[in-house]
Design a protein around this motif. Structure first.
Motif, PDB file in Angstrom:
ATOM      1  N   TYR A 282     117.245  -8.333  -4.007  1.00  0.00           N
ATOM      2  CA  TYR A 282     116.836  -8.429  -5.404  1.00  0.00           C
ATOM      3  C   TYR A 282     115.354  -8.782  -5.479  1.00  0.00           C
ATOM      4  CZ  TYR A 282     121.852  -8.897  -6.466  1.00  0.00           C
ATOM      5  OH  TYR A 282     123.202  -8.707  -6.577  1.00  0.00           O
ATOM      6  N   TYR A 283     114.767  -8.486  -6.634  1.00  0.00           N
ATOM      7  CA  TYR A 283     113.413  -8.943  -6.937  1.00  0.00           C
ATOM      8  C   TYR A 283     113.547 -10.188  -7.811  1.00  0.00           C
ATOM      9  CZ  TYR A 283     108.596  -9.032  -8.675  1.00  0.00           C
ATOM     10  OH  TYR A 283     107.310  -9.407  -9.001  1.00  0.00           O
ATOM     11  N   ILE A 284     113.038 -11.315  -7.322  1.00  0.00           N
ATOM     12  CA  ILE A 284     113.132 -12.574  -8.046  1.00  0.00           C
ATOM     13  C   ILE A 284     111.801 -12.848  -8.746  1.00  0.00           C
ATOM     14  CG2 ILE A 284     113.696 -15.021  -7.916  1.00  0.00           C
ATOM     15  CD1 ILE A 284     115.959 -13.153  -7.033  1.00  0.00           C
ATOM     16  N   MET A 285     111.843 -12.886 -10.068  1.00  0.00           N
ATOM     17  CA  MET A 285     110.627 -13.111 -10.845  1.00  0.00           C
ATOM     18  C   MET A 285     110.021 -14.487 -10.558  1.00  0.00           C
ATOM     19  SD  MET A 285     109.704 -10.720 -13.131  1.00  0.00           S
ATOM     20  CE  MET A 285     110.360  -9.253 -13.949  1.00  0.00           C
ATOM     21  N   ASP A 286     108.691 -14.563 -10.555  1.00  0.00           N
ATOM     22  CA  ASP A 286     108.004 -15.848 -10.546  1.00  0.00           C
ATOM     23  C   ASP A 286     108.099 -16.417 -11.961  1.00  0.00           C
ATOM     24  OD1 ASP A 286     105.768 -17.667  -9.160  1.00  0.00           O
ATOM     25  OD2 ASP A 286     105.138 -17.232 -11.224  1.00  0.00           O
ATOM     26  N   LYS A 287     108.675 -17.602 -12.113  1.00  0.00           N
ATOM     27  CA  LYS A 287     108.945 -18.154 -13.447  1.00  0.00           C
ATOM     28  C   LYS A 287     107.664 -18.364 -14.252  1.00  0.00           C
ATOM     29  CE  LYS A 287     113.302 -20.450 -12.262  1.00  0.00           C
ATOM     30  NZ  LYS A 287     114.033 -21.750 -12.201  1.00  0.00           N
ATOM     31  N   GLY A 288     106.620 -18.824 -13.595  1.00  0.00           N
ATOM     32  CA  GLY A 288     105.363 -19.038 -14.296  1.00  0.00           C
ATOM     33  C   GLY A 288     104.759 -17.736 -14.794  1.00  0.00           C
ATOM     34  N   GLU A 289     104.783 -16.709 -13.949  1.00  0.00           N
ATOM     35  CA  GLU A 289     104.240 -15.417 -14.345  1.00  0.00           C
ATOM     36  C   GLU A 289     105.079 -14.798 -15.459  1.00  0.00           C
ATOM     37  OE1 GLU A 289     102.414 -11.743 -11.924  1.00  0.00           O
ATOM     38  OE2 GLU A 289     104.576 -11.993 -11.601  1.00  0.00           O
ATOM     39  N   LEU A 290     106.404 -14.919 -15.363  1.00  0.00           N
ATOM     40  CA  LEU A 290     107.285 -14.389 -16.399  1.00  0.00           C
ATOM     41  C   LEU A 290     107.006 -15.043 -17.747  1.00  0.00           C
ATOM     42  CD1 LEU A 290     109.666 -12.650 -17.314  1.00  0.00           C
ATOM     43  CD2 LEU A 290     111.211 -14.450 -16.461  1.00  0.00           C
ATOM     44  N   ALA A 291     106.812 -16.364 -17.746  1.00  0.00           N
ATOM     45  CA  ALA A 291     106.499 -17.080 -18.987  1.00  0.00           C
ATOM     46  C   ALA A 291     105.161 -16.627 -19.553  1.00  0.00           C
ATOM     47  CB  ALA A 291     106.492 -18.585 -18.736  1.00  0.00           C
ATOM     48  N   GLN A 292     104.185 -16.389 -18.667  1.00  0.00           N
ATOM     49  CA  GLN A 292     102.866 -15.939 -19.110  1.00  0.00           C
ATOM     50  C   GLN A 292     102.943 -14.551 -19.737  1.00  0.00           C
ATOM     51  OE1 GLN A 292      99.962 -15.773 -15.971  1.00  0.00           O
ATOM     52  NE2 GLN A 292      98.250 -15.391 -17.357  1.00  0.00           N
ATOM     53  N   VAL A 293     103.696 -13.644 -19.118  1.00  0.00           N
ATOM     54  CA  VAL A 293     103.874 -12.305 -19.673  1.00  0.00           C
ATOM     55  C   VAL A 293     104.552 -12.385 -21.032  1.00  0.00           C
ATOM     56  CG1 VAL A 293     105.140 -10.128 -19.410  1.00  0.00           C
ATOM     57  CG2 VAL A 293     103.887 -11.083 -17.464  1.00  0.00           C
ATOM     58  N   SER A 294     105.603 -13.210 -21.122  1.00  0.00           N
ATOM     59  CA  SER A 294     106.310 -13.374 -22.388  1.00  0.00           C
ATOM     60  C   SER A 294     105.384 -13.866 -23.491  1.00  0.00           C
ATOM     61  CB  SER A 294     107.483 -14.347 -22.215  1.00  0.00           C
ATOM     62  OG  SER A 294     108.145 -14.576 -23.443  1.00  0.00           O
TER      63      SER A 294
END
Length: 306
Positions: A282-294
């Protein structure tokens, strides 16, 4: 999170659908409207991220659209091979585009499991895919457009093939792609845009090849010889495209949003990591990057953070 600026019309297959119809709509209005009756698919769903009120395109409000490229054959329910979210803001005069890695490990909304996000389509079609993307990015998805990859192939063959400047020689499937200017038919173009394992830039390189093919289709699609084949193009679109956009809404996009589509900034997920869970990669998202994109998408859509 990395942002790159793209000019002309984006880098993915479904945008061609909107452009192809838009280019011909005013010249062949009746045929376009008839085709769109086949393409239009109303959706009845409860959004995972609700808006306070629907988007008003006539007032040039920002909106989001999920673009799906699907491998869907007679013996298979299909997988969403390509998943792109566009945030379009006419006041900022630009569009943000984010590609979601298809192997992203996330909650499948309505299935109550975690799995690869591209499996949402197999489990629950467009509706479950939209809800799962909303849940992942924490933004509302206003519209969706889906194209069967077989239709993409047929469109290219109808236009007489596409020409691209290939940056590196590589083998994919039964095709060997030479470095330099090459001409591709529909089947070869599909293999060209799918390759990523041999590319040192990985998904970034794949997206750049997709952009090349799309831009070439646009150039061929606006040529006089292709316009003469408009009925064949409409037939292909009608059999392979599905969207909850109405024909009236498409005309609003053509009239009020075209400058925004001409200035596309591409956002990349690049900090995530591959991981094996129960023997599956699986590809596991980086939580910090995901929050920044959001947060970036929320600001662009002019909606409050939650």
């Amino acid at each position: 999170m990395k942002i790159r600026r793209l000019f002309k019309w984006g880098s993915l297959i479904i945008i061609v659908v909107l452009i192809a119809i838009g280019i011909l709509a005013y010249t062949f209005y009746h045929n376009a409207a008839s085709t769109f009756e086949e393409i239009h698919t109303p959706l009845e769903r409860t959004s995972a991220i609700e808006r306070t009120e629907p988007v008003k395109l006539a007032e040039q409000q920002p909106f989001s659209i999920l673009l799906l490229g699907v491998d869907e054959r007679k013996s298979d329910v299909g997988r969403s091979d390509t998943m792109i979210v566009l945030s379009v803001n006419p006041q900022k005069n630009n569009t943000l585009m984010i590609s979601i890695p298809r192997d992203t490990y996330t909650q499948i909304v309505g299935k109550n499991i975690k799995d690869k996000i591209n499996h949402a389509y197999a489990f629950g079609g467009i509706e479950m895919t939209m809800s799962s993307v909303e849940n992942l990015l924490n933004i509302p998805i206003d519209y969706v457009a889906k194209v069967n990859m077989e239709g993409f192939e047929q469109i290219i063959d109808t236009t007489g093939g596409v020409k691209v400047q290939n940056a590196m020689a590589f083998q994919e499937g039964d095709y060997h792609f030479k470095k330099g200017m090459i001409t591709l038919d529909g089947a070869a173009a599909l293999e060209y845009v799918r390759m990523r394992k041999e590319d040192p830039e990985g998904d970034f390189g794949r997206q750049n090849r997709q952009k090349q093919v799309i831009q070439s289709i646009i150039e061929e699609g606006t040529s006089f010889k292709t316009i003469l084949k408009y009925q064949n193009i409409f037939d292909i679109l009608g059999k392979n495209i599905s969207t909850n956009l109405t024909f009236a809404q498409l005309k609003e996009l053509q009239q009020n949003y075209r400058p925004s589509f001409s200035n596309i900034q591409q956002i990349y997920f690049e900090k995530g990591q591959g991981s094996t869970v129960n023997g599956i990669w699986y590809y596991i998202m980086d939580k910090g990057e995901l929050a920044q994109v959001s947060d970036t998408l929320k600001e662009h859509l002019e909606i409050s953070s939650r």
